[in-house]
Motif scaffolding. Structure first.
Motif, PDB file in Angstrom:
ATOM      1  N   LEU A 121      -6.683 -39.213  -5.027  1.00  9.41           N
ATOM      2  CA  LEU A 121      -7.803 -38.438  -4.494  1.00  9.41           C
ATOM      3  C   LEU A 121      -8.575 -39.388  -3.577  1.00  9.41           C
ATOM      4  CD1 LEU A 121      -8.943 -36.768  -7.838  1.00  9.41           C
ATOM      5  CD2 LEU A 121      -7.231 -35.959  -6.201  1.00  9.41           C
ATOM      6  N   ASN A 122      -8.798 -38.997  -2.332  1.00 10.73           N
ATOM      7  CA  ASN A 122      -9.243 -39.962  -1.343  1.00 10.73           C
ATOM      8  C   ASN A 122     -10.499 -39.523  -0.585  1.00 10.73           C
ATOM      9  OD1 ASN A 122      -8.979 -42.394   0.127  1.00 10.73           O
ATOM     10  ND2 ASN A 122      -8.062 -41.264   1.822  1.00 10.73           N
ATOM     11  N   ASP A 123     -11.608 -39.514  -1.274  1.00  9.10           N
ATOM     12  CA  ASP A 123     -12.915 -39.354  -0.647  1.00  9.10           C
ATOM     13  C   ASP A 123     -13.876 -40.260  -1.425  1.00  9.10           C
ATOM     14  OD1 ASP A 123     -15.141 -38.553   0.756  1.00  9.10           O
ATOM     15  OD2 ASP A 123     -14.993 -36.428   0.216  1.00  9.10           O
ATOM     16  N   PRO A 124     -13.574 -41.570  -1.447  1.00 14.78           N
ATOM     17  CA  PRO A 124     -14.293 -42.474  -2.343  1.00 14.78           C
ATOM     18  C   PRO A 124     -15.784 -42.606  -2.064  1.00 14.78           C
ATOM     19  CG  PRO A 124     -12.916 -43.733  -0.828  1.00 14.78           C
ATOM     20  CD  PRO A 124     -12.566 -42.269  -0.645  1.00 14.78           C
ATOM     21  N   GLU A 125     -16.204 -42.444  -0.824  1.00 11.59           N
ATOM     22  CA  GLU A 125     -17.629 -42.561  -0.507  1.00 11.59           C
ATOM     23  C   GLU A 125     -18.444 -41.505  -1.244  1.00 11.59           C
ATOM     24  OE1 GLU A 125     -15.277 -42.217   2.011  1.00 11.59           O
ATOM     25  OE2 GLU A 125     -15.085 -44.367   2.325  1.00 11.59           O
ATOM     26  N   ARG A 126     -17.819 -40.347  -1.506  1.00 11.50           N
ATOM     27  CA  ARG A 126     -18.510 -39.251  -2.203  1.00 11.50           C
ATOM     28  C   ARG A 126     -17.992 -39.084  -3.624  1.00 11.50           C
ATOM     29  NH1 ARG A 126     -19.298 -34.052   0.128  1.00 11.50           N
ATOM     30  NH2 ARG A 126     -17.052 -33.793   0.171  1.00 11.50           N
ATOM     31  N   LEU A 127     -17.271 -40.081  -4.146  1.00  8.08           N
ATOM     32  CA  LEU A 127     -16.721 -40.093  -5.508  1.00  8.08           C
ATOM     33  C   LEU A 127     -15.676 -39.003  -5.723  1.00  8.08           C
ATOM     34  CD1 LEU A 127     -19.985 -40.898  -7.525  1.00  8.08           C
ATOM     35  CD2 LEU A 127     -18.274 -42.498  -6.635  1.00  8.08           C
ATOM     36  N   ASN A 128     -14.903 -38.722  -4.684  1.00  6.02           N
ATOM     37  CA  ASN A 128     -13.763 -37.804  -4.757  1.00  6.02           C
ATOM     38  C   ASN A 128     -14.129 -36.416  -5.279  1.00  6.02           C
ATOM     39  OD1 ASN A 128     -12.041 -39.970  -3.910  1.00  6.02           O
ATOM     40  ND2 ASN A 128     -12.171 -40.747  -5.998  1.00  6.02           N
ATOM     41  N   PRO A 129     -15.083 -35.743  -4.638  1.00  6.06           N
ATOM     42  CA  PRO A 129     -15.459 -34.400  -5.107  1.00  6.06           C
ATOM     43  C   PRO A 129     -14.342 -33.396  -4.857  1.00  6.06           C
ATOM     44  CG  PRO A 129     -16.464 -34.800  -2.998  1.00  6.06           C
ATOM     45  CD  PRO A 129     -15.804 -36.088  -3.411  1.00  6.06           C
ATOM     46  N   TRP A 130     -14.330 -32.365  -5.673  1.00  7.26           N
ATOM     47  CA  TRP A 130     -13.329 -31.302  -5.576  1.00  7.26           C
ATOM     48  C   TRP A 130     -13.773 -30.326  -4.500  1.00  7.26           C
ATOM     49  CZ3 TRP A 130      -8.608 -31.424  -7.101  1.00  7.26           C
ATOM     50  CH2 TRP A 130      -7.869 -30.242  -7.258  1.00  7.26           C
ATOM     51  N   SER A 131     -13.496 -30.670  -3.240  1.00 12.56           N
ATOM     52  CA  SER A 131     -13.862 -29.853  -2.089  1.00 12.56           C
ATOM     53  C   SER A 131     -12.657 -29.011  -1.675  1.00 12.56           C
ATOM     54  CB  SER A 131     -14.267 -30.765  -0.928  1.00 12.56           C
ATOM     55  OG  SER A 131     -13.171 -31.593  -0.555  1.00 12.56           O
ATOM     56  N   GLU A 132     -12.872 -28.116  -0.737  1.00  6.24           N
ATOM     57  CA  GLU A 132     -11.762 -27.303  -0.232  1.00  6.24           C
ATOM     58  C   GLU A 132     -10.661 -28.173   0.380  1.00  6.24           C
ATOM     59  OE1 GLU A 132     -10.900 -23.755   2.975  1.00  6.24           O
ATOM     60  OE2 GLU A 132     -12.885 -23.916   2.092  1.00  6.24           O
ATOM     61  N   PRO A 133     -10.995 -29.169   1.228  1.00 14.58           N
ATOM     62  CA  PRO A 133      -9.922 -30.020   1.755  1.00 14.58           C
ATOM     63  C   PRO A 133      -9.214 -30.825   0.664  1.00 14.58           C
ATOM     64  CG  PRO A 133     -11.946 -30.332   3.027  1.00 14.58           C
ATOM     65  CD  PRO A 133     -12.275 -29.465   1.851  1.00 14.58           C
ATOM     66  N   MET A 134      -9.957 -31.246  -0.373  1.00 22.71           N
ATOM     67  CA  MET A 134      -9.336 -31.985  -1.474  1.00 22.71           C
ATOM     68  C   MET A 134      -8.350 -31.082  -2.209  1.00 22.71           C
ATOM     69  SD  MET A 134      -9.236 -34.905  -3.211  1.00 22.71           S
ATOM     70  CE  MET A 134     -10.778 -35.777  -2.953  1.00 22.71           C
ATOM     71  N   ARG A 135      -8.771 -29.855  -2.500  1.00 17.84           N
ATOM     72  CA  ARG A 135      -7.906 -28.912  -3.204  1.00 17.84           C
ATOM     73  C   ARG A 135      -6.638 -28.659  -2.396  1.00 17.84           C
ATOM     74  NH1 ARG A 135      -6.561 -24.131  -2.006  1.00 17.84           N
ATOM     75  NH2 ARG A 135      -8.261 -23.878  -0.566  1.00 17.84           N
ATOM     76  N   GLU A 136      -6.789 -28.420  -1.103  1.00 20.79           N
ATOM     77  CA  GLU A 136      -5.617 -28.176  -0.268  1.00 20.79           C
ATOM     78  C   GLU A 136      -4.695 -29.388  -0.245  1.00 20.79           C
ATOM     79  OE1 GLU A 136      -6.921 -26.939   3.601  1.00 20.79           O
ATOM     80  OE2 GLU A 136      -7.884 -25.127   2.817  1.00 20.79           O
ATOM     81  N   GLY A 137      -5.287 -30.578  -0.145  1.00 19.22           N
ATOM     82  CA  GLY A 137      -4.490 -31.800  -0.147  1.00 19.22           C
ATOM     83  C   GLY A 137      -3.744 -31.992  -1.447  1.00 19.22           C
ATOM     84  N   VAL A 138      -4.410 -31.731  -2.569  1.00 15.06           N
ATOM     85  CA  VAL A 138      -3.760 -31.862  -3.880  1.00 15.06           C
ATOM     86  C   VAL A 138      -2.637 -30.842  -4.006  1.00 15.06           C
ATOM     87  CG1 VAL A 138      -4.098 -31.583  -6.377  1.00 15.06           C
ATOM     88  CG2 VAL A 138      -5.721 -32.936  -5.039  1.00 15.06           C
ATOM     89  N   MET A 139      -2.892 -29.604  -3.613  1.00 17.39           N
ATOM     90  CA  MET A 139      -1.841 -28.575  -3.695  1.00 17.39           C
ATOM     91  C   MET A 139      -0.617 -28.987  -2.874  1.00 17.39           C
ATOM     92  SD  MET A 139      -2.655 -25.856  -5.570  1.00 17.39           S
ATOM     93  CE  MET A 139      -1.693 -24.542  -4.860  1.00 17.39           C
ATOM     94  N   ASN A 140      -0.836 -29.452  -1.657  1.00 22.45           N
ATOM     95  CA  ASN A 140       0.274 -29.878  -0.812  1.00 22.45           C
ATOM     96  C   ASN A 140       1.013 -31.064  -1.417  1.00 22.45           C
ATOM     97  OD1 ASN A 140      -0.358 -27.900   1.075  1.00 22.45           O
ATOM     98  ND2 ASN A 140      -1.594 -29.277   2.319  1.00 22.45           N
ATOM     99  N   ALA A 141       0.265 -32.022  -1.953  1.00 20.21           N
ATOM    100  CA  ALA A 141       0.875 -33.213  -2.541  1.00 20.21           C
ATOM    101  C   ALA A 141       1.675 -32.866  -3.795  1.00 20.21           C
ATOM    102  CB  ALA A 141      -0.201 -34.255  -2.858  1.00 20.21           C
ATOM    103  N   VAL A 142       1.150 -31.991  -4.642  1.00 22.99           N
ATOM    104  CA  VAL A 142       1.889 -31.581  -5.850  1.00 22.99           C
ATOM    105  C   VAL A 142       3.176 -30.877  -5.447  1.00 22.99           C
ATOM    106  CG1 VAL A 142       1.855 -30.052  -7.868  1.00 22.99           C
ATOM    107  CG2 VAL A 142      -0.124 -31.486  -7.370  1.00 22.99           C
TER     108      VAL A 142
END
Length: 154
Positions: free
Chosen positions: A19-40
Motif C-alpha cells: 500500500l503506497n501512500d505513506p505520507e497519509r498513512l496509506n488510507p483506503w481511498s478510491e485509487p488505493m482500492r482500485e490499485g489493490v484490486m488490480n494487484a490482487v
C-alpha cells in the motif's frame, strides 16, 4: 505491475502488494482500492504460493480516506454511503478473502478502521511490536463496515 497506490512485486513465487501512500498513512481511498484490486487480480493470474500485503512508511493503513469521507458527508446521504461500501470496498475485501493461496498481512504501525478490515481479511497477521489494530468506527459515530461483522469473529 506498478500502480501509484498499490505496488505489486512477485519474486521467488511470493507476491507482495505494498500500500503506497505513506505520507497519509496509506488510507483506503478510491485509487488505493482500485490499485489493490488490480494487484490482487494480477497476483492471482501469476499463481504465487502466497500473497503478502504490507504498508509503505509508518502504517499498514490508517483506515478510510477521511478527506474522501468528508466530501461524501457534505454531498451524500446514508444510502449512497452504503452503496459505496457495497460496490467499492467489499469487492476488494472479497478478492483478498477468496485469493486461492494464503494471504499474509505484514503489519507495521497502525491498522485502523478499513485498514483493520483489510488486515483481518488475510489468513495470517504478522505484526511488529509497534503495531496495533483498531476498529475505531464507534469512536467516530458510525457502525462497522467493510466486512468487520463477518470477518472479526472468524
Amino acid at each position: 505491475m506498478t500502480d501509484e497506490y498499490a505496488l505489486l512485486d512477485i519474486e521467488d513465487d511470493i507476491a507482495t502488494i505494498t500500500l503506497n501512500d505513506p505520507e497519509r498513512l496509506n488510507p483506503w481511498s478510491e485509487p488505493m482500492r482500485e490499485g489493490v484490486m488490480n494487484a490482487v487480480e494480477e497476483a492471482r493470474e501469476n499463481q504465487p504460493r502466497c500473497l503478502v500485503i504490507e504498508g509503505a512508511g509508518d502504517a499498514f493503513s490508517a483506515g478510510g480516506d477521511v478527506d474522501q469521507m468528508r466530501r461524501m458527508i457534505d454531498s451524500a446521504v446514508a444510502h449512497e454511503r452504503a452503496t459505496e461500501i457495497e460496490e467499492e470496498i467489499l469487492p476488494a475485501i472479497r478478492a483478498i478473502v477468496r485469493f486461492p493461496g494464503p494471504v499474509i498481512a505484514k503489519i507495521d504501525g497502525a491498522a485502523a478502521g478499513l485498514g483493520a478490515n483489510l488486515a483481518i481479511a488475510c489468513d495470517i497477521l504478522l505484526a511488529s511490536e509497534r503495531s496495533f489494530i483498531m476498529f475505531a468506527f464507534t469512536n467516530v459515530g458510525v457502525s462497522v463496515d467493510g466486512g468487520t461483522s463477518g470477518l472479526l469473529p472468524k
